[in-house]
Enzyme design. Structure first.
Site, PDB file in Angstrom:
ATOM      1  N   GLY A   1      10.054  -5.815   5.213  1.00  0.00           N
ATOM      2  CA  GLY A   1      11.438  -6.285   5.201  1.00  0.00           C
ATOM      3  C   GLY A   1      11.992  -6.525   3.814  1.00  0.00           C
ATOM      4  O   GLY A   1      11.433  -6.059   2.821  1.00  0.00           O
TER       5      GLY A   1
ATOM      6  N   HIS B   1      15.323  -2.446   0.546  1.00  0.00           N
ATOM      7  CA  HIS B   1      16.065  -1.984  -0.634  1.00  0.00           C
ATOM      8  C   HIS B   1      16.085  -0.450  -0.629  1.00  0.00           C
ATOM      9  O   HIS B   1      15.587   0.174   0.321  1.00  0.00           O
ATOM     10  CB  HIS B   1      15.441  -2.553  -1.905  1.00  0.00           C
ATOM     11  CG  HIS B   1      13.956  -2.323  -2.005  1.00  0.00           C
ATOM     12  ND1 HIS B   1      13.398  -1.071  -2.138  1.00  0.00           N
ATOM     13  CD2 HIS B   1      12.910  -3.189  -1.964  1.00  0.00           C
ATOM     14  CE1 HIS B   1      12.083  -1.164  -2.202  1.00  0.00           C
ATOM     15  NE2 HIS B   1      11.759  -2.449  -2.085  1.00  0.00           N
TER      16      HIS B   1
ATOM     17  N   HIS C   1      12.880   1.509   0.318  1.00  0.00           N
ATOM     18  CA  HIS C   1      12.641   1.636   1.761  1.00  0.00           C
ATOM     19  C   HIS C   1      13.609   2.660   2.371  1.00  0.00           C
ATOM     20  O   HIS C   1      13.228   3.467   3.209  1.00  0.00           O
ATOM     21  CB  HIS C   1      12.865   0.295   2.477  1.00  0.00           C
ATOM     22  CG  HIS C   1      11.978  -0.816   2.028  1.00  0.00           C
ATOM     23  ND1 HIS C   1      12.459  -1.925   1.370  1.00  0.00           N
ATOM     24  CD2 HIS C   1      10.635  -1.004   2.141  1.00  0.00           C
ATOM     25  CE1 HIS C   1      11.459  -2.762   1.118  1.00  0.00           C
ATOM     26  NE2 HIS C   1      10.348  -2.228   1.561  1.00  0.00           N
TER      27      HIS C   1
ATOM     28  N   GLN D   1      -2.799  -9.803   4.544  1.00  0.00           N
ATOM     29  CA  GLN D   1      -2.912  -9.046   3.294  1.00  0.00           C
ATOM     30  C   GLN D   1      -2.533  -9.886   2.066  1.00  0.00           C
ATOM     31  O   GLN D   1      -2.539  -9.385   0.953  1.00  0.00           O
ATOM     32  CB  GLN D   1      -2.092  -7.761   3.353  1.00  0.00           C
ATOM     33  CG  GLN D   1      -0.601  -7.953   3.299  1.00  0.00           C
ATOM     34  CD  GLN D   1       0.135  -6.644   3.479  1.00  0.00           C
ATOM     35  OE1 GLN D   1       0.082  -6.035   4.550  1.00  0.00           O
ATOM     36  NE2 GLN D   1       0.778  -6.161   2.436  1.00  0.00           N
TER      37      GLN D   1
ATOM     38  N   GLY E   1       5.317   4.757   0.273  1.00  0.00           N
ATOM     39  CA  GLY E   1       5.803   4.944  -1.096  1.00  0.00           C
ATOM     40  C   GLY E   1       4.692   5.088  -2.120  1.00  0.00           C
ATOM     41  O   GLY E   1       3.663   4.410  -2.058  1.00  0.00           O
TER      42      GLY E   1
HETATM   43  P1  AMP Z   1       6.814  -3.166   1.487  1.00  0.00           P
HETATM   44  O1  AMP Z   1       7.958  -3.615   2.313  1.00  0.00           O
HETATM   45  O2  AMP Z   1       6.867  -3.650   0.083  1.00  0.00           O
HETATM   46  O3  AMP Z   1       5.482  -3.394   2.153  1.00  0.00           O
HETATM   47  O4  AMP Z   1       6.958  -1.594   1.362  1.00  0.00           O
HETATM   48  C1  AMP Z   1       7.067  -0.758   2.480  1.00  0.00           C
HETATM   49  C2  AMP Z   1       6.953   0.670   2.030  1.00  0.00           C
HETATM   50  O5  AMP Z   1       8.003   0.963   1.102  1.00  0.00           O
HETATM   51  C3  AMP Z   1       5.625   0.978   1.310  1.00  0.00           C
HETATM   52  O6  AMP Z   1       5.161   2.244   1.714  1.00  0.00           O
HETATM   53  C4  AMP Z   1       6.043   0.972  -0.134  1.00  0.00           C
HETATM   54  O7  AMP Z   1       5.215   1.768  -0.953  1.00  0.00           O
HETATM   55  C5  AMP Z   1       7.446   1.544  -0.062  1.00  0.00           C
HETATM   56  N1  AMP Z   1       8.220   1.192  -1.253  1.00  0.00           N
HETATM   57  C6  AMP Z   1       8.384  -0.040  -1.787  1.00  0.00           C
HETATM   58  N2  AMP Z   1       9.110   0.019  -2.918  1.00  0.00           N
HETATM   59  C7  AMP Z   1       9.407   1.327  -3.112  1.00  0.00           C
HETATM   60  C8  AMP Z   1      10.130   2.035  -4.117  1.00  0.00           C
HETATM   61  N3  AMP Z   1      10.687   1.422  -5.145  1.00  0.00           N
HETATM   62  N4  AMP Z   1      10.246   3.377  -3.988  1.00  0.00           N
HETATM   63  C9  AMP Z   1       9.680   4.016  -2.930  1.00  0.00           C
HETATM   64  N5  AMP Z   1       8.980   3.405  -1.955  1.00  0.00           N
HETATM   65  C10 AMP Z   1       8.840   2.079  -2.037  1.00  0.00           C
END
Ligand code: AMP
Length: 270
Positions: free
Chosen positions: A27, A30, A33, A57, A143
């Site tokens: 969540g 940005h 995502h 985690q 990502g």
């Molecule tokens: P998170 O919500 O931080 O767990 O991220 C969810 C997914 O979004 C993960 O696969 C991250 O690697 C990806 N993600 C987070 N930040 C970025 C970014 N700046 N560019 C591309 N993918 C991202």
């Protein structure tokens, strides 16, 4: 857009869906995502996004507590993107099964974040295992920003499921800093500082692109950057993208960095 709050609703909603794309998130969405979601929409018939701040985690309770959460804003973004399903489970929905597979990160993978965040990737892989078993997607979009996570999750899921993990490129803001939900915890001054540091690393990479012992340069630079920016750098290493082994040359490799700004831990790979 269907909002699914428990496993029964999820099973019912997905029973007839084929070619499903899955974007797992915690969540506070940005543009990083959003780029994953757009890719899923392009490649799959239907897209499901999960929002779940996974307690297992977080190796630090405070980090879990203060992780930014804003479901209201997230749902507005997801609706605008025309996402088909949003899965927002409660903790007991994910951890109610008598799953016995214990996740263990091997010794050779106890590097980078695995070395500094005890139990972190075990928690990430465990939740991805559970979510994949529940959702059964055709593709999972993740990502490159969290490269080690992508690397370890892909390795694990490939052995167990037919779902394919798709690597998506890192989205950055104008300052060069990779977008992250954790950036919300930083003030403008620190955001600018992080951007400058990342740009320095990009310049370093370009300047020494033909160097045969780049890791040695990074070791020296680590001290220099810490002093100059007054930041704690946890690691700054060049690693091969195929196996994450330490690397001397830039070819097929990236600079991996983790650093603290005002108690906020940021990671990147350049
Ligand atoms: P998170 O919500 O931080 O767990 O991220 C969810 C997914 O979004 C993960 O696969 C991250 O690697 C990806 N993600 C987070 N930040 C970025 C970014 N700046 N560019 C591309 N993918 C991202």
């Amino acid at each position: 857009m269907k909002i699914l709050l428990n496993n029964n609703d999820l099973n019912e909603a997905l029973s007839k869906v084929r070619n499903l794309g899955f974007v797992p998130t915690m969540g506070s969405l940005h543009k990083g995502h959003i780029s994953l979601i757009k890719r899923s929409k392009k490649e799959c018939n239907k897209t499901i996004v999960s929002i779940f701040v996974n307690p297992r985690q977080f190796n630090n309770k405070n980090d879990f507590k203060r992780y930014p959460r804003d479901h209201k804003k997230d749902l507005i973004i997801l609706k605008k993107l025309n996402v088909n399903f949003v899965f927002i489970p409660k903790i007991d929905q994910i951890y109610n099964s008598k799953k016995i597979t214990k996740i263990k990160i091997g010794k050779k993978n106890q590097i980078l974040c695995a070395k500094f965040r005890e139990g972190h990737f075990e928690g990430v892989i465990d939740v991805m295992d559970r979510l994949t078993a529940l959702i059964k997607p055709k593709k999972i979009f993740m990502g490159e920003k969290d490269y080690q996570q992508l690397y370890l999750v892909k390795k694990y899921l490939n052995k167990k499921y037919s779902s394919k993990v798709i690597k998506c490129k890192t989205i950055r803001d104008q300052n060069g800093i990779a977008l992250s939900s954790r950036n919300l915890l930083l003030d403008k001054k620190n955001l600018l500082k992080a951007g400058k540091f990342v740009k320095d690393l990009m310049s370093l990479r370009n300047k020494y692109s033909n160097n045969n012992n780049f890791n040695k340069i990074l070791n020296l630079k680590k001290k220099e950057f810490s002093k100059f920016y007054k930041i704690k750098i946890e690691y700054l290493e060049l690693r091969n993208l195929n196996n994450l082994k330490l690397s001397k040359k830039i070819k097929n490799s990236k600079i991996f960095v983790a650093f603290y700004l005002n108690k906020v831990r940021l990671i990147d790979n350049i």
